[in-house]
Write a protein that holds these residues in place. Structure first.
Motif, PDB file in Angstrom:
ATOM      1  N   THR A  39      70.234 -60.987  83.850  1.00  0.00           N
ATOM      2  CA  THR A  39      69.548 -61.276  82.595  1.00  0.00           C
ATOM      3  C   THR A  39      70.463 -60.993  81.408  1.00  0.00           C
ATOM      4  N   LEU A  40      71.170 -59.882  81.442  1.00  0.00           N
ATOM      5  CA  LEU A  40      72.090 -59.567  80.348  1.00  0.00           C
ATOM      6  C   LEU A  40      73.187 -60.635  80.265  1.00  0.00           C
ATOM      7  N   GLY A 164      65.778 -56.091  76.228  1.00  0.00           N
ATOM      8  CA  GLY A 164      64.869 -56.358  75.106  1.00  0.00           C
ATOM      9  C   GLY A 164      65.647 -56.490  73.809  1.00  0.00           C
ATOM     10  N   HIS A 165      66.630 -55.611  73.619  1.00  0.00           N
ATOM     11  CA  HIS A 165      67.494 -55.737  72.443  1.00  0.00           C
ATOM     12  C   HIS A 165      68.250 -57.062  72.492  1.00  0.00           C
ATOM     13  N   ALA A 166      68.742 -57.407  73.684  1.00  0.00           N
ATOM     14  CA  ALA A 166      69.512 -58.644  73.844  1.00  0.00           C
ATOM     15  C   ALA A 166      68.667 -59.870  73.479  1.00  0.00           C
ATOM     16  N   ASP A 167      67.362 -59.826  73.770  1.00  0.00           N
ATOM     17  CA  ASP A 167      66.473 -60.931  73.386  1.00  0.00           C
ATOM     18  C   ASP A 167      66.550 -61.183  71.883  1.00  0.00           C
ATOM     19  N   PHE A 168      66.413 -60.115  71.107  1.00  0.00           N
ATOM     20  CA  PHE A 168      66.430 -60.252  69.653  1.00  0.00           C
ATOM     21  C   PHE A 168      67.815 -60.631  69.131  1.00  0.00           C
ATOM     22  N   LEU A 169      68.851 -60.031  69.718  1.00  0.00           N
ATOM     23  CA  LEU A 169      70.210 -60.347  69.286  1.00  0.00           C
ATOM     24  C   LEU A 169      70.529 -61.825  69.521  1.00  0.00           C
ATOM     25  N   ARG A 170      70.182 -62.329  70.697  1.00  0.00           N
ATOM     26  CA  ARG A 170      70.458 -63.736  71.008  1.00  0.00           C
ATOM     27  C   ARG A 170      69.683 -64.653  70.079  1.00  0.00           C
ATOM     28  N   GLU A 171      68.431 -64.348  69.850  1.00  0.00           N
ATOM     29  CA  GLU A 171      67.646 -65.186  68.955  1.00  0.00           C
ATOM     30  C   GLU A 171      68.267 -65.210  67.565  1.00  0.00           C
ATOM     31  N   GLY A 172      68.803 -64.071  67.127  1.00  0.00           N
ATOM     32  CA  GLY A 172      69.453 -64.000  65.818  1.00  0.00           C
ATOM     33  C   GLY A 172      70.747 -64.795  65.754  1.00  0.00           C
ATOM     34  N   VAL A 173      71.415 -64.993  66.862  1.00  0.00           N
ATOM     35  CA  VAL A 173      72.671 -65.753  66.871  1.00  0.00           C
ATOM     36  C   VAL A 173      72.411 -67.249  66.788  1.00  0.00           C
ATOM     37  N   GLY A 175      68.982 -68.787  67.822  1.00  0.00           N
ATOM     38  CA  GLY A 175      67.586 -69.173  67.971  1.00  0.00           C
ATOM     39  C   GLY A 175      67.083 -69.260  69.398  1.00  0.00           C
ATOM     40  N   THR A 176      67.953 -69.020  70.385  1.00  0.00           N
ATOM     41  CA  THR A 176      67.554 -69.098  71.785  1.00  0.00           C
ATOM     42  C   THR A 176      66.625 -67.930  72.138  1.00  0.00           C
ATOM     43  N   VAL A 177      65.506 -68.264  72.770  1.00  0.00           N
ATOM     44  CA  VAL A 177      64.565 -67.228  73.200  1.00  0.00           C
ATOM     45  C   VAL A 177      64.274 -67.417  74.696  1.00  0.00           C
ATOM     46  N   GLY A 178      63.849 -66.328  75.328  1.00  0.00           N
ATOM     47  CA  GLY A 178      63.465 -66.376  76.738  1.00  0.00           C
ATOM     48  C   GLY A 178      64.635 -66.567  77.675  1.00  0.00           C
ATOM     49  N   VAL A 179      64.389 -66.339  78.938  1.00  0.00           N
ATOM     50  CA  VAL A 179      65.324 -66.640  80.026  1.00  0.00           C
ATOM     51  C   VAL A 179      64.529 -66.798  81.283  1.00  0.00           C
TER      52      VAL A 179
END
Length: 179
Positions: A39-40, A164-173, A175-179
């Protein structure tokens, strides 16, 4: 496998296997650890070094690459230093400063992922060689005995929290959400 968007790197896809719905304790712990490791990697998939270094909100140094570096330290500490009793420094700090891993301003995907993958392989080898989850060692840092079971649960907890942190970080880069 990981991916990177550059003109020099071909796109690869991270494979993630769902943990079993039934199975023994050790098999389930192994599977969940591998699920969260993947996931990471998936959260970092397709991003450039610059995007991976993007910080959440200054002055915080938290970034996706910083999380990968931190998880390399987590794997190294709990499996190699604690369970295996190896007298080795942290990857990014000879002084034992765990916060150094988060500061990935000059890091690259290759540096961070190579270190992380090496520590994951050490962890898998150490866990597989252990007779059982009941293997117990003395953790000098805490002055307490800990079992392999506790270590696996703790590392799993670290991944779940930081993913969980990675979810927010990726979305901030991007806009990608979920996996």
């Amino acid at each position: 496998m990981t991916t990177e968007r550059t003109e020099h790197t071909e796109r690869k896809t991270v494979e993630r296997t769902a943990p079993p719905l039934t199975g023994g304790e050790r098999e389930t712990l192994r599977a969940y650890l591998d699920f969260h490791r993947a996931t990471l990697a998936m959260k970092c998939e397709g991003l450039t070094d610059e995007e991976l270094r993007r910080r959440s909100m200054p002055p915080s140094t938290l970034s996706l690459l910083g999380l990968v570096r931190h998880m390399a330290e987590v794997e190294r500490t709990w499996f190699r230093k604690v369970i295996n009793g190896e007298d080795i420094p942290l990857v990014w700090s000879d002084e034992g400063d765990y916060q150094m891993a988060y500061d990935a301003r000059t890091s690259t995907r290759a540096e961070a992922f190579d270190a992380w993958q090496a520590e994951v392989e050490h962890a898998r080898r150490i866990e597989a060689a252990a007779e059982s989850l009941d293997v117990t060692v003395h953790a000098a840092r805490w002055g307490e005995d800990v079992s392999l079971r506790l270590v696996m649960f703790h590392v799993l907890h670290e991944y779940a929290r930081h993913n969980g942190h990675a979810d927010f970080l990726r979305e901030g880069v991007d806009g990608t959400v979920g996996v």
